[in-house]
Each structure stands twice: as structure tokens, then as C-alpha cells.
Design a protein around this motif. Structure first.
Motif, PDB file in Angstrom:
ATOM      1  N   UNK A 122       0.811  -1.212   0.000  1.00 22.12           N
ATOM      2  CA  UNK A 122       0.000   0.000   0.000  1.00 22.12           C
ATOM      3  C   UNK A 122       0.836   1.250   0.000  1.00 22.12           C
ATOM      4  N   UNK A 123       0.176   2.375  -0.273  1.00 23.90           N
ATOM      5  CA  UNK A 123       0.809   3.679  -0.175  1.00 23.90           C
ATOM      6  C   UNK A 123      -0.200   4.689   0.361  1.00 23.90           C
ATOM      7  N   UNK A 124       0.333   5.808   0.888  1.00 29.95           N
ATOM      8  CA  UNK A 124      -0.496   6.858   1.476  1.00 29.95           C
ATOM      9  C   UNK A 124      -0.274   8.144   0.689  1.00 29.95           C
TER      10      UNK A 124
ATOM     11  N   UNK B 237      -5.197   6.028   2.274  1.00 26.42           N
ATOM     12  CA  UNK B 237      -4.458   4.782   2.102  1.00 26.42           C
ATOM     13  C   UNK B 237      -5.040   3.965   0.959  1.00 26.42           C
ATOM     14  N   UNK B 238      -4.148   3.506   0.062  1.00 23.66           N
ATOM     15  CA  UNK B 238      -4.518   2.574  -1.008  1.00 23.66           C
ATOM     16  C   UNK B 238      -3.761   1.277  -0.779  1.00 23.66           C
ATOM     17  N   UNK B 239      -4.484   0.153  -0.675  1.00 25.74           N
ATOM     18  CA  UNK B 239      -3.834  -1.133  -0.423  1.00 25.74           C
ATOM     19  C   UNK B 239      -4.337  -2.193  -1.394  1.00 25.74           C
TER      20      UNK B 239
ATOM     21  N   UNK C 277       2.056  -3.674  -9.018  1.00 28.73           N
ATOM     22  CA  UNK C 277       1.483  -2.538  -8.300  1.00 28.73           C
ATOM     23  C   UNK C 277       2.421  -1.344  -8.442  1.00 28.73           C
ATOM     24  N   UNK C 278       1.837  -0.144  -8.547  1.00 25.80           N
ATOM     25  CA  UNK C 278       2.610   1.086  -8.733  1.00 25.80           C
ATOM     26  C   UNK C 278       2.552   1.941  -7.471  1.00 25.80           C
ATOM     27  N   UNK C 279       3.730   2.449  -7.063  1.00 23.54           N
ATOM     28  CA  UNK C 279       3.832   3.384  -5.945  1.00 23.54           C
ATOM     29  C   UNK C 279       4.296   4.734  -6.513  1.00 23.54           C
ATOM     30  N   UNK C 280       3.434   5.751  -6.505  1.00 20.65           N
ATOM     31  CA  UNK C 280       3.793   7.042  -7.096  1.00 20.65           C
ATOM     32  C   UNK C 280       4.999   7.688  -6.404  1.00 20.65           C
ATOM     33  N   UNK C 281       5.730   8.459  -7.166  1.00 19.55           N
ATOM     34  CA  UNK C 281       6.950   9.103  -6.695  1.00 19.55           C
ATOM     35  C   UNK C 281       6.735   9.902  -5.417  1.00 19.55           C
ATOM     36  N   UNK C 282       7.622   9.669  -4.440  1.00 11.19           N
ATOM     37  CA  UNK C 282       7.648  10.465  -3.228  1.00 11.19           C
ATOM     38  C   UNK C 282       6.654  10.076  -2.156  1.00 11.19           C
ATOM     39  N   UNK C 283       5.719   9.144  -2.449  1.00 10.92           N
ATOM     40  CA  UNK C 283       4.698   8.798  -1.461  1.00 10.92           C
ATOM     41  C   UNK C 283       5.169   7.639  -0.579  1.00 10.92           C
ATOM     42  N   UNK C 284       4.760   7.688   0.699  1.00 11.39           N
ATOM     43  CA  UNK C 284       5.117   6.632   1.646  1.00 11.39           C
ATOM     44  C   UNK C 284       4.422   5.329   1.239  1.00 11.39           C
ATOM     45  N   UNK C 285       5.185   4.240   1.190  1.00  9.78           N
ATOM     46  CA  UNK C 285       4.612   2.949   0.803  1.00  9.78           C
ATOM     47  C   UNK C 285       5.314   1.821   1.554  1.00  9.78           C
ATOM     48  N   UNK C 286       4.741   0.621   1.469  1.00 12.04           N
ATOM     49  CA  UNK C 286       5.244  -0.533   2.228  1.00 12.04           C
ATOM     50  C   UNK C 286       4.835  -1.818   1.534  1.00 12.04           C
ATOM     51  N   UNK C 287       5.505  -2.924   1.928  1.00 10.99           N
ATOM     52  CA  UNK C 287       5.111  -4.261   1.478  1.00 10.99           C
ATOM     53  C   UNK C 287       5.285  -5.242   2.636  1.00 10.99           C
ATOM     54  N   UNK C 288       4.280  -6.068   2.853  1.00 12.04           N
ATOM     55  CA  UNK C 288       4.291  -7.048   3.944  1.00 12.04           C
ATOM     56  C   UNK C 288       3.997  -8.429   3.384  1.00 12.04           C
TER      57      UNK C 288
END
Length: 219
Positions: free
Chosen positions: A126-128, A135-137, A146-157
Motif C-alpha cells: 500500500x501507499x499513502x 491509504x490505497x492497499x 502494483x505502482x507506488x507514485x513518486x515520493x509517497x510513503x509505501x510498504x510491502x508485507x
């Protein structure tokens, strides 16, 4: 005159946004010269006459990263620092290994968008967005992207009982990484605990405890 100035400002801002990425190369390649003492926004080019095929080659991404750490994950980056031929090409990649229930903790890439492809296992990602935060998960299975836009906080579990492996492509030769917990509580020198206590609305003892911990780096 006022409308002319306004139009000019809009044009400048639009132009700035259009070029807010790694600059395009002006030659076939610009292999990074890691021996130079010259500092600039990027890396100085090696003399083309001295360039070799090995400057465009990296070996070892087939080998699993060591996930025996507190996070249970390991990022093996391939960027301009270890693949010199990437200089000026605006792209890099990484292999991300996860132990069962391993986490690639909330972080950002200040200079790149990330496209993650899951090769093995099952991930909750997800990213915020920026303020107001949303939050998008998504749960990913083998073959999902999955795409994480530039500069946004994201994670993988890793939410599976088996190891997971992913490949990330990033839109910069040197994306950078800012791991949120490490940066906030593990900076050197430490951020004043009054600042963090007020920002997180917790007692200073909580902040002091968090700052005293060893913050694992998985990159």
C-alpha cells in the motif's frame, strides 16, 4: 500586464513540472566515472574510449538477499552506484526478498516512481497520499503488479507462510530511499524529543525509548 505575468508564471510552473524527473541523455550513453572528484547533479561521464561491456552489466540478482534481520526483508538495489552504465538513463531496479511475515517498512523514494512485480509469494502492499492522507492497499499474488507514485510513503508485507520475492523497477538512476521510522527516530544527531513528542502527541519518554532502539536498515 497582471494577466500577462500570471500566464508567464503558469507557463514556468508547468514547464518545471514537465521536467521534474531525471534529465534525458544527450548521447548514446554516459557511463558513470566513480573515480572523479567533481561533484554535480548526477555523475560525471567516463571517457567513451574507456567504456567496456562490463560497465553495462550486473550479476547476482538471482541470489536471495539475507532476510535474517528484525524486519525479515532485504532490498538488493541495482542503480548507478553499482551499475555505472545506468548514468543518465533514468531507470534502476531492485530485488526485494521477504521471509515469512517479513516487512519492507514504510519508506519513500524521493526521486522515483516504483513499479513492483511479485515473482513469488503473497504480499499486502500500500501507499499513502499527501495531506489529507488516504491509504490505497492491495493483496498481490504471483505475477501481480502494483505502482507506488513518486515520493509517497509505501510498504510491502509478506502475509504468507513462505518466502516472497519481488522485482521493483524505478524511474531514476538513483531513486534514494527514506525509511520513515529510521529517519524520524534514528537520525544522527537525534531530532529533539520535544519536537517528536508534540508531532506524535506522545510522552517524551516514549520518544526517548524509540530513539534508543537500534533501527534495522534493510537496503
Amino acid at each position: 500586464m497582471a494577466s500577462y505575468v500570471f500566464a508567464l508564471v503558469v507557463l514556468v510552473l508547468a514547464s518545471t513540472q514537465a521536467f521534474a524527473t531525471d534529465p534525458s541523455q544527450l548521447q548514446d550513453f554516459c557511463v558513470a566515472d566513480n573515480t572523479t572528484n567533481v561533484f554535480l547533479n548526477g555523475v560525471v561521464c567516463k571517457n567513451p574510449a574507456l567504456v567496456k561491456a562490463d560497465d553495462f552489466f550486473f550479476s547476482g540478482l538471482d541470489k536471495p538477499g539475507n532476510t535474517k534481520n528484525a524486519l525479515g526483508s532485504k532490498v538488493t538495489a541495482v542503480n548507478v552506484n553499482n551499475l555505472f552504465g545506468l548514468n543518465t538513463l533514468g531507470i534502476s531496479l531492485a530485488r526485494v526478498d521477504f521471509a515469512p511475515y517479513g516487512l519492507n517498512p514504510p519508506h519513500t523514494h524521493p526521486r522515483a516512481t516504483e513499479v513492483l512485480t511479485l515473482l513469488q509469494g503473497r504480499l499486502y502492499v500500500g501507499f499513502v497520499t499527501s495531506n489529507p492522507p488516504k491509504l490505497f492497499t492491495k493483496t498481490l499474488n504471483k505475477g501481480d503488479v502494483f505502482v507506488f507514485p513518486q515520493g509517497l510513503i509505501h510498504f510491502q508485507l509478506n502475509i504468507g507462510r513462505e518466502n516472497a520475492v519481488a522485482i521493483a523497477a524505478l524511474s531514476s538512476q538513483n531513486p534514494g530511499v527514506i525509511t520513515v521510522a529510521n529517519t524520524v527516530f534514528g537520525s544522527n544527531p537525534a531530532i529533539n524529543d520535544d519536537v517528536l513528542a508534540k508531532a506524535f502527541q506522545v510522552d517524551k519518554k516514549v520518544v526517548d525509548h524509540l530513539q534508543s532502539l537500534f533501527w534495522t536498515e534493510n537496503h
